[in-house]
Design a protein around this motif. Structure first.
Motif, PDB file in Angstrom:
ATOM      1  N   GLY A   1      41.609  70.307  41.038  1.00  0.00           N
ATOM      2  CA  GLY A   1      40.792  69.771  40.171  1.00  0.00           C
ATOM      3  C   GLY A   1      41.247  68.102  39.854  1.00  0.00           C
ATOM      4  N   ARG A   2      42.458  67.606  40.482  1.00  0.00           N
ATOM      5  CA  ARG A   2      43.036  66.461  40.403  1.00  0.00           C
ATOM      6  C   ARG A   2      42.878  65.696  41.604  1.00  0.00           C
ATOM      7  N   LEU A   3      42.840  64.324  41.529  1.00  0.00           N
ATOM      8  CA  LEU A   3      42.844  63.645  42.414  1.00  0.00           C
ATOM      9  C   LEU A   3      44.403  62.832  42.665  1.00  0.00           C
ATOM     10  N   VAL A   4      44.983  63.194  43.808  1.00  0.00           N
ATOM     11  CA  VAL A   4      46.330  62.752  43.902  1.00  0.00           C
ATOM     12  C   VAL A   4      46.297  61.682  44.943  1.00  0.00           C
ATOM     13  N   ILE A   5      46.867  60.296  44.394  1.00  0.00           N
ATOM     14  CA  ILE A   5      47.014  59.198  45.412  1.00  0.00           C
ATOM     15  C   ILE A   5      48.498  58.942  45.338  1.00  0.00           C
ATOM     16  N   LYS A   6      48.912  58.678  46.658  1.00  0.00           N
ATOM     17  CA  LYS A   6      50.214  58.136  46.904  1.00  0.00           C
ATOM     18  C   LYS A   6      50.135  56.764  47.409  1.00  0.00           C
ATOM     19  N   THR A   7      51.057  55.960  47.061  1.00  0.00           N
ATOM     20  CA  THR A   7      51.044  54.624  47.339  1.00  0.00           C
ATOM     21  C   THR A   7      52.355  53.920  47.429  1.00  0.00           C
TER      22      THR A   7
ATOM     23  N   ALA B   1      41.799  55.412  32.139  1.00  0.00           N
ATOM     24  CA  ALA B   1      41.694  54.240  33.020  1.00  0.00           C
ATOM     25  C   ALA B   1      40.261  54.305  33.667  1.00  0.00           C
ATOM     26  N   ARG B   2      40.086  53.163  34.378  1.00  0.00           N
ATOM     27  CA  ARG B   2      38.912  52.936  35.282  1.00  0.00           C
ATOM     28  C   ARG B   2      39.097  52.889  36.820  1.00  0.00           C
ATOM     29  N   LEU B   3      38.700  53.680  37.710  1.00  0.00           N
ATOM     30  CA  LEU B   3      39.158  53.527  38.931  1.00  0.00           C
ATOM     31  C   LEU B   3      37.724  52.656  39.657  1.00  0.00           C
ATOM     32  N   GLU B   4      38.299  51.828  40.443  1.00  0.00           N
ATOM     33  CA  GLU B   4      37.168  51.186  41.304  1.00  0.00           C
ATOM     34  C   GLU B   4      37.487  51.199  42.497  1.00  0.00           C
ATOM     35  N   LEU B   5      36.694  51.393  43.466  1.00  0.00           N
ATOM     36  CA  LEU B   5      36.610  51.793  44.863  1.00  0.00           C
ATOM     37  C   LEU B   5      35.884  50.375  45.444  1.00  0.00           C
TER      38      LEU B   5
ATOM     39  N   VAL C   1      42.390  50.229  36.304  1.00  0.00           N
ATOM     40  CA  VAL C   1      42.221  49.445  35.482  1.00  0.00           C
ATOM     41  C   VAL C   1      42.478  50.222  34.250  1.00  0.00           C
ATOM     42  N   GLY C   2      43.585  49.758  33.557  1.00  0.00           N
ATOM     43  CA  GLY C   2      43.663  50.348  32.149  1.00  0.00           C
ATOM     44  C   GLY C   2      43.440  49.548  30.785  1.00  0.00           C
ATOM     45  N   LEU C   3      43.889  49.871  29.820  1.00  0.00           N
ATOM     46  CA  LEU C   3      43.226  49.433  28.622  1.00  0.00           C
ATOM     47  C   LEU C   3      44.249  47.975  28.337  1.00  0.00           C
ATOM     48  N   ARG C   4      45.597  48.021  28.721  1.00  0.00           N
ATOM     49  CA  ARG C   4      46.351  47.116  28.756  1.00  0.00           C
ATOM     50  C   ARG C   4      46.902  46.354  30.045  1.00  0.00           C
ATOM     51  N   GLY C   5      46.354  46.639  30.999  1.00  0.00           N
ATOM     52  CA  GLY C   5      46.821  46.038  32.227  1.00  0.00           C
ATOM     53  C   GLY C   5      46.177  46.958  33.440  1.00  0.00           C
ATOM     54  N   GLY C   6      46.638  46.545  34.462  1.00  0.00           N
ATOM     55  CA  GLY C   6      46.174  47.445  35.701  1.00  0.00           C
ATOM     56  C   GLY C   6      46.993  47.099  37.059  1.00  0.00           C
ATOM     57  N   THR C   7      46.402  47.711  37.985  1.00  0.00           N
ATOM     58  CA  THR C   7      47.137  47.259  39.278  1.00  0.00           C
ATOM     59  C   THR C   7      46.100  47.603  40.567  1.00  0.00           C
ATOM     60  N   ALA C   8      46.425  47.197  41.582  1.00  0.00           N
ATOM     61  CA  ALA C   8      45.313  47.337  42.852  1.00  0.00           C
ATOM     62  C   ALA C   8      46.258  47.299  44.152  1.00  0.00           C
TER      63      ALA C   8
ATOM     64  N   PRO D   1      54.294  25.656  40.052  1.00  0.00           N
ATOM     65  CA  PRO D   1      54.040  26.623  39.091  1.00  0.00           C
ATOM     66  C   PRO D   1      53.862  28.149  39.680  1.00  0.00           C
ATOM     67  N   ALA D   2      54.636  28.960  38.937  1.00  0.00           N
ATOM     68  CA  ALA D   2      54.671  30.455  39.327  1.00  0.00           C
ATOM     69  C   ALA D   2      53.395  31.127  39.606  1.00  0.00           C
ATOM     70  N   LYS D   3      53.184  31.499  40.736  1.00  0.00           N
ATOM     71  CA  LYS D   3      51.636  32.172  41.251  1.00  0.00           C
ATOM     72  C   LYS D   3      51.819  33.456  40.628  1.00  0.00           C
ATOM     73  N   PRO D   4      50.545  33.973  40.228  1.00  0.00           N
ATOM     74  CA  PRO D   4      50.362  35.293  39.670  1.00  0.00           C
ATOM     75  C   PRO D   4      50.679  36.271  40.745  1.00  0.00           C
ATOM     76  N   PRO D   5      51.052  37.594  40.413  1.00  0.00           N
ATOM     77  CA  PRO D   5      51.021  38.479  41.442  1.00  0.00           C
ATOM     78  C   PRO D   5      49.885  38.850  42.259  1.00  0.00           C
ATOM     79  N   ALA D   6      50.234  39.010  43.636  1.00  0.00           N
ATOM     80  CA  ALA D   6      49.151  39.244  44.509  1.00  0.00           C
ATOM     81  C   ALA D   6      48.242  40.468  44.172  1.00  0.00           C
ATOM     82  N   TYR D   7      48.569  41.550  43.447  1.00  0.00           N
ATOM     83  CA  TYR D   7      47.802  42.486  43.214  1.00  0.00           C
ATOM     84  C   TYR D   7      46.874  42.220  42.060  1.00  0.00           C
ATOM     85  N   LEU D   8      47.174  41.254  41.088  1.00  0.00           N
ATOM     86  CA  LEU D   8      46.295  40.798  40.123  1.00  0.00           C
ATOM     87  C   LEU D   8      45.103  39.916  40.788  1.00  0.00           C
ATOM     88  N   GLU D   9      45.174  39.188  41.843  1.00  0.00           N
ATOM     89  CA  GLU D   9      44.398  38.848  42.474  1.00  0.00           C
ATOM     90  C   GLU D   9      43.356  39.681  43.259  1.00  0.00           C
TER      91      GLU D   9
END
Length: 634
Positions: free
Chosen positions: A334-340, A301-305, A313-320, A269-277
């Motif tokens: 006044g903005r938080l700039v994140i580069k990934t 969205a909600r930022l979790e550290l 985490v957004g209303l319909r999905g999210g990433t990590a 079975p297909a494993k879920p993406p690693a970022y969801l775990e």
């Protein structure tokens, strides 16, 4: 002397002495004797006697026991002397031809103690037939019916005493009451039966309708199934192929060597993406730090550290992302700039199959920290320091970055408490209302001036322009956007950062003094002052909504009538030959008191009422339009 046997047979007359003996009534009766011989049974071909014929043909008559006195017993009559009987074969007791009645003595009269039983008169007056060999019960030639006897009815007792009469009257009344009660019960039972019958009839009618509906549905389903079956049969009906010639004989191929079958293992079975775990792991971490952020115009969205990574985490999905995948964390205005930069997989669909292909995701996100629905740009620099410490694996709750973040949170509420002055909302509300009313009347005039089009001098053409007024939804929207922007600008220039601190606190609902209606109005006003992007968009959309009105400006000259900006379907581009009439219309408020209406052949029309006429007056337009129309229709 004659033979007595002949005399007995009646062949010779009896002697004189014997004739007198026959007429003598005192002749001794023969003693009763029971013969040993019994008569034969009645023939099966004879009709069966009816023992109830006499009783059925008579109507009994009963005396009234309350009014009729008891009948006196009749006096006993003296017994008549018995007549002498001449011995004969027909009356001899031992003769088989005997048909004489029995000479047994009548039973003795019993003295009655009650009223005699009633006997019908018809039974008393019945004539007794003479004895005959065909009617005697003992005769073998008897054809008469068997004697029938009926038991007498029970004698009626006449009440004689006063108590008996009362009891009889009471019995009669009880019988009447019982009769009435039975009649009432019968009426009630009839009504109940009638209601039950009506109810059953209704139920039967409803059930009949249901059955009819179900029958129709079943019939329709049967027709559909039959139609489908016919279609399937037609589709599967093999085509009649022409007879092909018999194929030539081919020897069978040599047997192939045995090859063991190879069974493929089932696909995993297909494993879920690693970022969801990773996102689920960060959410369950006991030391996770959560805060609300905004991005773009409407993104939330909600930022979790956590020490293992950061999740969005957004209303319909999210990433990590892990901290190794976070390349840079900065604070900018006044903005938080994140580069990934992280390894991801995407689903690529082809005609043959769908496959997952790896790729490198590089994103830059600009987030604004939000507290209870209102942005707080001042916290972005402190959150950036906390994230930098976590990325360097040097964060702890006693570090400087965390302590500064907590102090900044406390300072936000303290700044609002200092700026929460009743003077600030009063000034903001009054300034907003003034700018709104001024803009509501000024903005339509500005639109009319901007869209004003003048015909060339000396061309003889006229221009009809639509006019915008303050009673317009577009003007209202533009006035709200303009007043919000100007009020924020004035407060920012006059009060500095205090005005913005008050607006953010009021938008979060921290203003708890005053009536409820005033608090709700203050909160909505603060949201309007903070939503600069929304206010600018409302102002721009209001101006853009006037574009169709400006495009509907009409030019009239000797060539015809046409729009400045040609629009398909709704645009006007007519020749004077297509005009059917040019009329003068009443126009209150016009300079000359009337307007001009031009009617086309298709029923469409245009008018100068509620419009601005450039290039001349309504009278000049009426004269010129009439002249052009008449010249075109000659």
């Amino acid at each position: 002397m004659d033979d007595p046997r002949l005399v007995a047979l009646g062949l010779v007359p009896p002697p004189p002495g014997q004739e007198k003996a026959e007429e003598t009534p005192a002749a001794p009766a023969a003693p009763p004797f029971t013969p040993e011989w019994q008569p034969a049974q009645q023939s099966q071909y004879m009709p069966a006697p009816n023992p109830f014929s006499a009783a059925a043909s008579s109507i009994p008559e009963y005396p009234d026991p309350f009014t009729s006195p008891p009948a006196a017993p009749p006096p006993a009559a003296p017994a008549a002397p018995a007549k002498p009987v001449v011995p004969s074969i027909f009356n001899s007791p031992n003769s088989p031809f005997s048909f004489a009645p029995s000479s047994a003595p009548a039973p003795a009269q019993v003295e009655r103690t009650t009223a005699p039983s009633w006997t019908p008169a018809s039974a008393l007056n019945v004539a007794t037939p003479p004895p005959s060999p065909f009617t005697s019960p003992n005769s073998p030639f008897s054809i008469a019916s068997a004697p029938t006897s009926f038991a007498p009815a029970a004698p009626a007792v006449v009440p004689t005493t006063k108590q008996d009469k009362k009891a009889a009257l009471r019995a009669i009344e009880e019988a009447k009451k019982a009769g009435k009660l039975a009649e009432e019960n019968a009426v009630k039972a009839a009504k109940i039966a009638e209601e039950d019958a009506k109810r059953n009839a209704k139920l039967a009618a409803a059930q009949a309708k249901v059955d009819e509906r179900e029958a129709k549905i079943a019939e329709r389903d049967a027709k559909i199934a039959e139609r489908k079956a016919q279609e399937v049969a037609k589709r599967e009906k093999p085509a009649v192929a022409a007879k092909a010639p018999a194929p030539a004989w081919v020897p069978p191929p040599a047997p192939k060597p045995f090859v063991p079958p190879v069974f493929a293992a089932p696909a995993a079975p297909a494993k879920p993406p690693a970022y969801l775990e990773l996102m689920a792991t960060i959410a369950k971490h006991p030391a996770v730090i959560r805060m609300d952020v905004r991005f773009g115009l409407f993104g939330r969205a909600r930022l979790e550290l956590a020490p293992i990574g950061v999740a969005l985490v957004g209303l319909r999905g999210g990433t990590a992302y892990t901290w190794n995948e976070v390349r840079e964390v900065q604070y900018n205005r006044g903005r938080l700039v994140i580069k990934t930069e992280a390894d991801r997989e995407k689903l690529v669909k082809t005609k043959e199959s769908s496959t997952l292909q790896p790729y490198v995701e590089k994103l830059t996100r600009a987030l604004v920290v939000s507290i209870e629905g209102a942005t707080e740009p001042g916290l972005a620099q402190y959150v950036a320091k906390v994230m930098q410490d976590m990325r360097a694996q040097t964060f702890n709750y006693h570090a400087t970055s965390w302590l500064e973040y907590e102090n900044a949170l406390e300072r936000v509420r303290g700044d609002f408490a200092e700026s929460d002055d009743p003077f600030v909302p009063a000034v903001a509300g009054a300034l907003f209302a003034f700018i709104f009313v001024a803009g509501l009347f000024t903005l339509p005039v500005i639109v009319n001036l901007v869209s004003d089009i003048r015909p060339p001098a000396g061309s003889g053409a006229f221009v009809i322009q639509p006019r915008s007024s303050w009673l317009d939804v577009r003007s209202f929207v533009m006035a709200v956007g303009l007043s919000a922007l100007l009020t924020r600008l004035v407060l920012r220039l006059g009060l500095g950062l205090t005005a913005l601190s008050w607006a953010r606190g009021a938008a979060r609902g921290w203003h708890t003094t005053g009536p409820r209606v005033l608090r709700i109005a203050t909160r909505e006003l603060a949201r309007l002052l903070l939503g600069t992007s929304v206010a600018a968009g409302a102002l721009f959309l209001g101006f853009a909504a006037f574009a169709p009105t400006v495009a509907s400006t009409l030019v009239i000259d000797s060539d015809g009538l046409r729009d400045v900006v040609p629009l398909p379907i709704v645009g006007v581009d007519k020749k004077w030959s297509e005009v059917t009439d040019v009329q003068k219309s009443q126009g209150p408020g016009r300079l000359e008191g009337f307007g001009v209406t031009v009617i086309f052949s298709g029923g469409r029309w245009i008018t100068t009422i509620d419009h601005y006429v450039a290039g001349g007056t309504d009278g000049q337009l009426l004269k010129a339009a009439t002249s052009w129309w008449q010249n075109a229709t000659r």
